[in-house]
Design a protein around this motif. Structure first.
Motif, PDB file in Angstrom:
ATOM      1  N   VAL A 109       0.832  -1.202   0.000  1.00 39.89           N
ATOM      2  CA  VAL A 109       0.000   0.000   0.000  1.00 39.89           C
ATOM      3  C   VAL A 109       0.867   1.252   0.000  1.00 39.89           C
ATOM      4  O   VAL A 109       0.619   2.202  -0.754  1.00 39.89           O
ATOM      5  N   GLY A 110       1.902   1.248   0.825  1.00 40.34           N
ATOM      6  CA  GLY A 110       2.801   2.401   0.870  1.00 40.34           C
ATOM      7  C   GLY A 110       3.477   2.653  -0.467  1.00 40.34           C
ATOM      8  O   GLY A 110       3.571   3.796  -0.929  1.00 40.34           O
ATOM      9  N   VAL A 111       3.938   1.584  -1.098  1.00 42.43           N
ATOM     10  CA  VAL A 111       4.586   1.723  -2.405  1.00 42.43           C
ATOM     11  C   VAL A 111       3.569   2.182  -3.447  1.00 42.43           C
ATOM     12  O   VAL A 111       3.873   3.018  -4.301  1.00 42.43           O
ATOM     13  N   GLY A 112       2.357   1.633  -3.377  1.00 45.62           N
ATOM     14  CA  GLY A 112       1.319   2.033  -4.327  1.00 45.62           C
ATOM     15  C   GLY A 112       1.001   3.517  -4.240  1.00 45.62           C
ATOM     16  O   GLY A 112       0.894   4.201  -5.264  1.00 45.62           O
ATOM     17  N   ILE A 113       0.857   4.031  -3.027  1.00 45.88           N
ATOM     18  CA  ILE A 113       0.596   5.464  -2.842  1.00 45.88           C
ATOM     19  C   ILE A 113       1.746   6.289  -3.386  1.00 45.88           C
ATOM     20  O   ILE A 113       1.552   7.313  -4.055  1.00 45.88           O
ATOM     21  N   ALA A 114       2.987   5.830  -3.120  1.00 44.34           N
ATOM     22  CA  ALA A 114       4.165   6.548  -3.614  1.00 44.34           C
ATOM     23  C   ALA A 114       4.198   6.575  -5.137  1.00 44.34           C
ATOM     24  O   ALA A 114       4.506   7.612  -5.742  1.00 44.34           O
ATOM     25  N   PHE A 115       3.868   5.459  -5.780  1.00 43.86           N
ATOM     26  CA  PHE A 115       3.873   5.397  -7.239  1.00 43.86           C
ATOM     27  C   PHE A 115       2.820   6.332  -7.839  1.00 43.86           C
ATOM     28  O   PHE A 115       3.076   7.023  -8.824  1.00 43.86           O
ATOM     29  N   VAL A 116       1.624   6.330  -7.250  1.00 45.54           N
ATOM     30  CA  VAL A 116       0.551   7.199  -7.753  1.00 45.54           C
ATOM     31  C   VAL A 116       0.959   8.666  -7.630  1.00 45.54           C
ATOM     32  O   VAL A 116       0.814   9.450  -8.577  1.00 45.54           O
ATOM     33  N   GLY A 117       1.478   9.049  -6.467  1.00 44.15           N
ATOM     34  CA  GLY A 117       1.914  10.423  -6.270  1.00 44.15           C
ATOM     35  C   GLY A 117       3.059  10.796  -7.197  1.00 44.15           C
ATOM     36  O   GLY A 117       3.099  11.917  -7.729  1.00 44.15           O
ATOM     37  N   TYR A 118       3.966   9.875  -7.411  1.00 48.61           N
ATOM     38  CA  TYR A 118       5.105  10.142  -8.294  1.00 48.61           C
ATOM     39  C   TYR A 118       4.637  10.369  -9.723  1.00 48.61           C
ATOM     40  O   TYR A 118       5.082  11.316 -10.389  1.00 48.61           O
ATOM     41  N   ALA A 119       3.744   9.506 -10.207  1.00 46.65           N
ATOM     42  CA  ALA A 119       3.285   9.609 -11.594  1.00 46.65           C
ATOM     43  C   ALA A 119       2.554  10.920 -11.856  1.00 46.65           C
ATOM     44  O   ALA A 119       2.734  11.546 -12.906  1.00 46.65           O
ATOM     45  N   ILE A 120       1.730  11.356 -10.901  1.00 48.88           N
ATOM     46  CA  ILE A 120       0.918  12.554 -11.108  1.00 48.88           C
ATOM     47  C   ILE A 120       1.691  13.837 -10.827  1.00 48.88           C
ATOM     48  O   ILE A 120       1.590  14.818 -11.590  1.00 48.88           O
ATOM     49  N   VAL A 121       2.483  13.848  -9.755  1.00 50.53           N
ATOM     50  CA  VAL A 121       3.093  15.095  -9.286  1.00 50.53           C
ATOM     51  C   VAL A 121       4.593  15.168  -9.570  1.00 50.53           C
ATOM     52  O   VAL A 121       5.078  16.098 -10.228  1.00 50.53           O
TER      53      VAL A 121
END
Length: 220
Positions: A109-121
Motif C-alpha cells: 500500500v505504501g509503495v502504491g501510494i508513492a507510485f501514484v503520487g510520483y506519476a501525477i506530481v
C-alpha cells in the motif's frame, strides 16, 4: 543502439503534446478522479477506476505509439499493439468486476501510494527541474512511462491481488521504457525502470498470502 536521437525523441514528443492539447488536462483530471474514487469508494468506484486505466492505455497505444512514436521508431507499432491489448484486458476485468481497490496498510500500500503520487506530481516536476520542460516531456495519462507507473501504483492498492495477466505489459514496458533513463537522459524514468521489479514481487507475494488465508482460518 536506438533508431533515433535524443533530439528527435524530444521533438517528436513535443509535436505529440502540441497536437493533442488539451487532452493532457483531461488525463490529469481523470487521474485525479481515480484518486478521489479510491478515497471515497462510491458503488461504481472499482469499475470506473479500471475503465480510467483502460482509457489511458488505449489512448497511449493509438495516439502516442501508432500515430507519433512510430514516425521515428518502427517498433512503436508493436508497442502500440501491447498497449491496446492491455487496455482491452483492463476493460474486460472492469466489466467482470475482477479488480477491487481499497485503502489498507502494509508495504504494498505504501509503495502504491508513492507510485501514484510520483506519476501525477513528481514525474513532471523532475522533468522540468532537469531541463525537459513541457511540451518536451512525457505528460501524465497520455504517454507510456507515467501511465505505467500510475498503473502499478493502483494495482498495488487493490484489495485482492489483481489478475496476473494485468502485470505482463506494464512489466515489459517498465524495462523497455525505463531504458530511456540511460539512453535518452530522462531521469524521471529511473523509477519506471525499478517499478516493475518492485511492484510485481509485492503483488505476487500478496497473492500467495491471500491464497493461504482461507486455509489458515479453518479450524484444526
Amino acid at each position: 543502439m536506438l533508431p533515433f536521437t535524443t533530439d528527435q525523441f524530444l521533438a517528436n514528443l513535443a509535436a505529440y503534446n502540441q497536437a493533442f492539447w488539451p487532452v493532457q488536462l483531461a488525463a490529469l483530471g481523470l487521474g485525479g478522479c481515480a484518486v478521489v474514487l479510491l478515497l471515497l469508494r462510491p458503488g461504481m468506484a472499482d469499475r470506473l477506476i479500471t475503465f480510467i486505466l483502460a482509457a489511458m492505455w488505449l489512448w497511449t497505444g493509438i495516439a502516442y505509439h501508432w500515430l507519433y512514436f512510430s514516425r521515428i521508431n518502427q517498433a512503436a507499432v508493436s508497442f502500440g499493439a501491447l498497449f491496446v491489448a492491455q487496455a482491452a484486458l483492463l476493460a474486460h476485468v472492469g466489466i467482470r468486476k475482477q479488480l477491487r481497490f481499497g485503502r489498507g496498510f502494509g508495504p504494498a500500500v505504501g509503495v502504491g501510494i508513492a507510485f501514484v503520487g510520483y506519476a501525477i506530481v513528481l514525474y513532471p516536476l523532475i522533468g522540468t527541474w532537469t531541463g525537459h520542460a513541457y511540451p518536451r516531456t512525457p505528460a501524465f495519462g497520455v504517454t507510456p512511462c507515467p501511465v505505467t507507473i500510475f498503473t502499478f501504483g493502483l494495482l498495488l492498492l487493490a484489495k485482492q491481488p489483481p489478475p496476473r495477466p494485468l502485470l505482463v505489459v506494464p512489466l515489459i514496458w517498465s524495462l523497455i521504457g525505463g531504458s530511456a533513463a540511460f539512453l535518452l537522459g530522462v531521469p524521471q524514468d529511473w523509477l519506471l525502470l525499478a517499478s516493475g521489479v518492485i511492484a510485481v514481487p509485492l503483488i505476487v507475494l500478496g497473492d500467495r498470502r491471500h491464497a493461504r488465508a482461507p486455509s489458515a482460518e479453518k479450524p484444526a
